[in-house]
Design a protein around this motif. Structure first.
Motif, PDB file in Angstrom:
ATOM      1  N   LYS A   1       0.559   3.973  -2.810  1.00 17.45           N
ATOM      2  CA  LYS A   1      -0.661   4.767  -2.966  1.00 17.45           C
ATOM      3  C   LYS A   1      -1.028   5.559  -1.711  1.00 17.45           C
ATOM      4  CE  LYS A   1      -2.711   1.614  -6.378  1.00 17.45           C
ATOM      5  NZ  LYS A   1      -3.883   0.766  -6.712  1.00 17.45           N
ATOM      6  N   ASP A   2      -0.448   5.187  -0.598  1.00 15.13           N
ATOM      7  CA  ASP A   2      -0.812   5.810   0.675  1.00 15.13           C
ATOM      8  C   ASP A   2       0.422   6.476   1.290  1.00 15.13           C
ATOM      9  OD1 ASP A   2      -1.570   6.448   3.294  1.00 15.13           O
ATOM     10  OD2 ASP A   2      -2.887   4.709   3.461  1.00 15.13           O
TER      11      ASP A   2
ATOM     12  N   SER B   1       0.997  13.231   3.974  1.00 10.28           N
ATOM     13  CA  SER B   1      -0.186  13.763   3.286  1.00 10.28           C
ATOM     14  C   SER B   1      -0.129  13.614   1.778  1.00 10.28           C
ATOM     15  CB  SER B   1      -0.350  15.244   3.637  1.00 10.28           C
ATOM     16  OG  SER B   1       0.731  16.010   3.116  1.00 10.28           O
TER      17      SER B   1
ATOM     18  N   ARG C   1       0.813   7.893   4.063  1.00 11.22           N
ATOM     19  CA  ARG C   1       1.014   7.586   5.480  1.00 11.22           C
ATOM     20  C   ARG C   1       1.866   6.331   5.646  1.00 11.22           C
ATOM     21  NH1 ARG C   1      -5.052   7.243   7.311  1.00 11.22           N
ATOM     22  NH2 ARG C   1      -5.041   6.146   5.303  1.00 11.22           N
TER      23      ARG C   1
ATOM     24  N   SER D   1       0.819  11.038  -1.628  1.00 15.36           N
ATOM     25  CA  SER D   1       1.163   9.718  -2.148  1.00 15.36           C
ATOM     26  C   SER D   1       2.445   9.826  -2.965  1.00 15.36           C
ATOM     27  CB  SER D   1       0.042   9.165  -3.034  1.00 15.36           C
ATOM     28  OG  SER D   1      -1.131   8.963  -2.273  1.00 15.36           O
TER      29      SER D   1
ATOM     30  N   GLY E   1       0.782  -1.231   0.000  1.00 15.23           N
ATOM     31  CA  GLY E   1       0.000   0.000   0.000  1.00 15.23           C
ATOM     32  C   GLY E   1       0.811   1.277   0.000  1.00 15.23           C
TER      33      GLY E   1
END
Length: 356
Positions: free
Chosen positions: A221-222, A251, A224, A253, A218
Motif C-alpha cells: 500500500k505504500d 510516489s 515508499r 503504490s 505495508g
C-alpha cells in the motif's frame, strides 16, 4: 447441436476461437468486457510461431512489441550474467495485443457475448452453459479459458496450488532523455526475486515476486516501502537510478497480482476442456506463459472439434501433452530455485528448496 463455446477472452481463449474459425467453425466467445492490466511480458520465438500459425503475425509491430536484447540476472551469486536461451524474443504490450486479437475475431464475423458464465452442466453429448443474465446455451463442447478463476475448476478438477507467489509491481513511463535498454533483468533477493522488463511506448515494469505472507509489511500500500525494498538490491536499484525512476517508484503504490503455481491432474471432463491459466497457472520465472496460452488454446480447439464429432482421442492426447509439459516446467523451475543458495535459511527459499 455442434456449437462450440469458448469461455474467456484472454490469449488462450482468443487463440482457441481463432483456431476454430480457421477450421470453418463458428464458435461463440463468451466473456464480459474487461480491462487487461498493463504488465511486462515476453513473447518468445515459440510463441511468435504460434501467432504466425494463426495468421496473426501482423499483429506484432512497433506498437505491440519491441525486440528483446536478452535477459540478465543476478542469481546464485552477486555477479550479473546474461542468461542463455532468451534470445530472439520480444517485450510486448499484452493488453494491446489482446485487443487486436479480439478485433480480428470480430472482423471475421465471430460471435461474442459480453456476459459472465455462472455455471456449467454436463449433458449426455454436450454442455449446458448458464449466463449471468439468466439465459442458457447448449454446446457440443466448451473450452474453459477463464483464467486463474478456472470456471470449471471445481472439486472434480483436482487443481492443486503449490505456493503463495504474488507480484507487487509498478509500470512507469521512462523519461525521454534516459537510455532504455530492451533487456529483462532478474535479481534474487532474500524475500523472493525482482523483475524489470521494458515495454513498448517507453515504459518499464518493475515487480517483486514473493509469497503473499512475505511481502514487506505495508509495501503493498505504500510506494515508499516498496521502493525502499527495491533500493536494497544491486542491479535493480542501479537500473532504476539510471532511468530516473527511483523517485517515481516511491510516489506510487504498487499493484499486487496473483502469480502462484496451480497445477491440475486432468484438463478434460466430459466435453469441457481447460486451457491457458484455467488449465494450469505456472510460476512466471520460466517466461513461458504466452507460449503456453497460445499452444493450449490451439490444441484445445482441435480437441473440441473432435469431441463434437464424438472422437475423444485428440482431447486425451492434448491432456497428456499438457501434463507432460507441466512436469517438465516444474523440474526446470525446481532447478532454477535450487541454484540460488545465498538465502538458504530464508522462508521463500526454504519452501522452494523443499519442493518434491
Amino acid at each position: 447441436m455442434d456449437r462450440i463455446v469458448v469461455v474467456g477472452a484472454g490469449v488462450a481463449g482468443l487463440s482457441a476461437a481463432r483456431r476454430l474459425t480457421l477450421a470453418g467453425h463458428s464458435p461463440v466467445l463468451v466473456a464480459p468486457d474487461r480491462v487487461v492490466p498493463t504488465r511486462g511480458e515476453t513473447l518468445s520465438a515459440t510463441a511468435a510461431s504460434f501467432l504466425d500459425g494463426l495468421g496473426w503475425s501482423a499483429l506484432i509491430d512497433g506498437d505491440t512489441a519491441m525486440a528483446s536484447q536478452g535477459r540478465f540476472s543476478i542469481w546464485g551469486d552477486s555477479a550479473l550474467r546474461r542468461a542463455a536461451g532468451h534470445e530472439n524474443g520480444a517485450h510486448i504490450d499484452r493488453s494491446l495485443l489482446e485487443a487486436r486479437m479480439a478485433a480480428s475475431l470480430a472482423d471475421s464475423g465471430g460471435e461474442r457475448l459480453a456476459d459472465a458464465v455462472v455455471g456449467l452442466e454436463h449433458l449426455p453429448r454436450g454442455v449446458r452453459i448458464g449466463l449471468a443474465d439468466g439465459r442458457w446455451l447448449d454446446a457440443a463442447a466448451v473450452i474453459d479459458a477463464s483464467g486463474r478463476a478456472a470456471l470449471s475448476g471445481g472439486p472434480t478438477a483436482h487443481r492443486r496450488r503449490l505456493d503463495r507467489l504474488v507480484c507487487a509491481y509498478q509500470v512507469h513511463d521512462v523519461p525521454d532523455d534516459a537510455e532504455l535498454a530492451a533487456a529483462t533483468l532478474v535479481e534474487a533477493v532474500e524475500p523472493g526475486w525482482w523483475y524489470m522488463a521494458p515495454m513498448p511506448g517507453r515504459r518499464m515494469m518493475i515487480g517483486l515476486f514473493t509469497d503473499s505472507d512475505l511481502l514487506p509489511a505495508g509495501a503493498a500500500k505504500d510506494g515508499r516501502l516498496w521502493a525502499d525494498a527495491a533500493g536494497q538490491t544491486l542491479a535493480i536499484a542501479a537500473r532504476l537510478d539510471s532511468l530516473g525512476l527511483d523517485t517515481a517508484c516511491a510516489s506510487l503504490s504498487p499493484q499486487v497480482a496473483p502469480a502462484a503455481s496451480v497445477v491440475p491432474t486432468c484438463l478434460v471432463e466430459g466435453r469441457i476442456l481447460r486451457c491457458g491459466d484455467a488449465a494450469a497457472s505456472l510460476d512466471p520465472l520460466g517466461a513461458n506463459g504466452l507460449a503456453t496460452a497460445l499452444w493450449s488454446g490451439i490444441r484445445a480447439a482441435d480437441a473440441a472439434l473432435a469431441l463434437a464429432a464424438d472422437d475423444p482421442a485428440p482431447a486425451l492426447a492434448y491432456e497428456g501433452a499438457f501434463l507432460e509439459g507441466i512436469a517438465h516446467h516444474l523440474s526446470a523451475q525446481r532447478s532454477l530455485y535450487t541454484a540460488e543458495r545465498r538465502f538458504a535459511d530464508a522462508p521463500f527459499w526454504t519452501r522452494r528448496h523443499a519442493f518434491p
